[in-house]
Design a protein around this motif. Structure first.
Motif, short mmCIF file in Angstrom:
data_model
loop_
_atom_site.label_atom_id
_atom_site.label_comp_id
_atom_site.label_asym_id
_atom_site.label_seq_id
_atom_site.Cartn_x
_atom_site.Cartn_y
_atom_site.Cartn_z
N UNK A 188 -13.27 6.33 -11.38
CA UNK A 188 -12.64 5.42 -10.47
C UNK A 188 -11.61 4.61 -11.26
N UNK A 245 -18.10 10.08 2.21
CA UNK A 245 -17.60 10.10 1.19
C UNK A 245 -17.47 10.91 -0.35
N UNK A 297 -0.90 2.57 -1.71
CA UNK A 297 -1.22 1.69 -0.50
C UNK A 297 -2.46 2.40 0.94
N UNK A 298 -3.42 2.08 0.75
CA UNK A 298 -4.11 3.40 2.48
C UNK A 298 -4.72 4.22 1.73
N UNK A 299 -4.92 4.15 -0.10
CA UNK A 299 -6.13 5.39 -0.88
C UNK A 299 -6.57 4.37 -1.77
N UNK A 300 -7.60 4.89 -2.62
CA UNK A 300 -8.45 4.27 -3.29
C UNK A 300 -7.74 4.29 -4.86
N UNK A 301 -7.44 3.20 -5.81
CA UNK A 301 -6.46 3.59 -6.73
C UNK A 301 -8.15 4.27 -7.70
N UNK A 302 -7.56 5.67 -8.10
CA UNK A 302 -7.88 6.91 -9.47
C UNK A 302 -7.78 7.04 -10.18
N UNK A 334 -5.01 -3.36 2.58
CA UNK A 334 -4.28 -3.10 1.52
C UNK A 334 -3.21 -4.13 1.70
N UNK A 385 -8.33 0.34 4.40
CA UNK A 385 -8.84 1.73 3.96
C UNK A 385 -10.41 1.99 3.87
#
Lengths: 171, 253
Positions: free
Chosen positions: B154, B77, B196-201, A115, A148
């Motif tokens: 996703x 997950x 930021x810091x997470x998956x794009x979904x 990130x 992440x």
């Protein structure tokens, strides 16, 4: 001209840290770079079938945060972040690659998407490539990546065994 | 003095307790059945076509982790895409009424043949109308159920495929071989999460309205005059025939 941070000092730091992460700590990760030439993105800027170059194994230091659990309509899920600290010299000589945001790091049976990336940890506060002085002092020392844990279904690195419906196999 | 027995009331009601009933659970189950077996939403994944699992929203923790309805990786997950739905409201419809719950109106249908209504020539020869068996069903409570559904994928490209699959079946009768209810889907709301810091979904939410009915099997119904099974009375039809003399009697040989 500075008294400290000469080429010999930087070489000493690099040699010591190289030994530290390879021989003492000994944590290795795999870095997967996207093969941009082989990926077709759609209108939304996403590629469903991603292609990566083979992973490159390299030593680094890892700091992992604890899981942050969330509970919503889909049940319990979690997000986990980690920081991977690479020795810049090691990246250049062993892996021969440049880390970028969006690259994937494989570690601990999980995949981590970069990130944030920081390359501003200079020895003696100087980066010889951009220093206005003699350019013989200081060093760009490390590459710090904040990541992440990403879902494996987003990647095409590992085969995900879905519960296939037999009827669909024939479509 | 011995109690007088009325034979007409001595009917075998062994099956009476099996009165037809239909609950909210059945209607909730219909949605999952329809998604799994009829709509079968699929996405193009790394292994080709992959089915999209659907679960009822917010399962218990043990179910979510140990026996989850969809894929998790070795770390636990959630892997996408997935669909979750939940019932959010139930609205009474003005169609139909029982009038009085203690003496409810029923709809009856006749079983074609039963042990008391056998198809045989003996009955035909003797002009005997056999006992007919009726199954009674209380007038159902017609309801409109609202379900909130969430699709989580996703990629937007995957979300598009799922929405197309569902929209193709919108406003149709959803159900299995036993039950069918008219569904209504008006719109799909889509959103993209990219932090930021997470998956794009990408997510889509839509509402399904199901026009259903429920027939509860409760104590009040048992105590009322409602009888899930009734029988007609048997009849022997004797024709009215007159002869002028004894000589007109047909030869019996």
């Amino acid at each position: 001209m500075g008294l400290f941070g000469s080429y010999r000092d930087v070489r000493l730091f690099n040699a010591m840290n190289k030994e530290l992460i390879n021989e003492v700590i000994g944590i290795s990760v795999d870095i997967y770079k996207s093969s941009l030439k082989d990926m077709n993105e759609n209108l939304y800027g996403e590629a469903i079938n991603k292609v990566y170059f083979p992973g490159v194994r390299i030593a680094c230091m890892v700091e992992v945060d604890s899981k942050e659990y969330t509970s919503d309509e889909f049940g319990i899920d979690f997000n986990k972040t980690a920081r991977f600290n690479f020795l810049r010299e090691e990246l250049r000589t062993v892996a021969n690659l440049k880390l970028e945001i969006g690259d994937i790091i494989g570690w601990d049976d999980a995949y981590w998407e970069i990130d944030k990336k920081s390359e501003s940890q200079y020895i003696a506060g100087k980066n010889p490539s951009t220093d206005k002085g003699d350019g013989a002092h200081g060093g760009n020392f490390s590459v710090l990546c904040e990541t992440h844990q990403t879902r494996k279904t987003k990647l095409n690195i590992e085969r995900i065994h879905r519960a296939y419906n037999n009827k669909l196999r024939n479509i | 003095m011995a109690k007088e027995i009325n034979r007409s009331k001595e009917i075998d009601m062994t099956d009476s307790k099996k009165a037809i009933s239909l609950g909210l659970y059945d209607i909730d189950s219909v949605i999952k059945y329809y998604f799994d077996n009829v709509i079968q939403p699929t996405v193009e994944g790394q292994d080709g076509k992959a089915p999209v699992p659907i679960i009822y929203a917010s399962p218990e923790k043990w179910k979510s982790i140990s026996k989850g309805g969809f894929l998790r990786d070795s770390k636990g997950k959630i892997q996408l895409p997935a669909i979750a739905y939940q019932r959010t409201s139930m609205e009474n419809s003005i169609i139909g009424t029982k009038v009085d719950v203690n003496n409810p109106l029923v709809q009856s249908y006749q079983r074609a043949y039963s042990s008391k209504n056998k198809y045989d020539n003996f009955s035909r020869l003797n002009s005997r109308a056999p006992i007919r068996e009726f199954t009674n069903i209380v007038i159902p409570d017609y309801v409109k159920l609202t379900y909130e559904c969430i699709i989580w994928a996703d990629y937007i490209a995957q979300l598009n495929l799922i929405i197309e699959d569902i929209n193709y079946s919108a406003n149709q009768y959803w159900g299995n071989d036993r039950l069918k209810f008219l569904s209504k889907i008006s719109s799909f709301a889509t959103s993209l999460v990219s932090e930021s810091g997470e998956d794009r979904a990408s997510k889509a939410t839509f509402t399904v309205e199901m026009n259903g009915y429920i027939i509860p099997n409760n104590i009040q119904k048992s105590l009322s005059n409602f009888n899930p099974k009734t029988f007609s009375s048997a009849k022997i039809i004797i024709g009215d025939e007159a002869l002028k003399s004894m000589d007109d009697i047909p030869n019996q040989e």
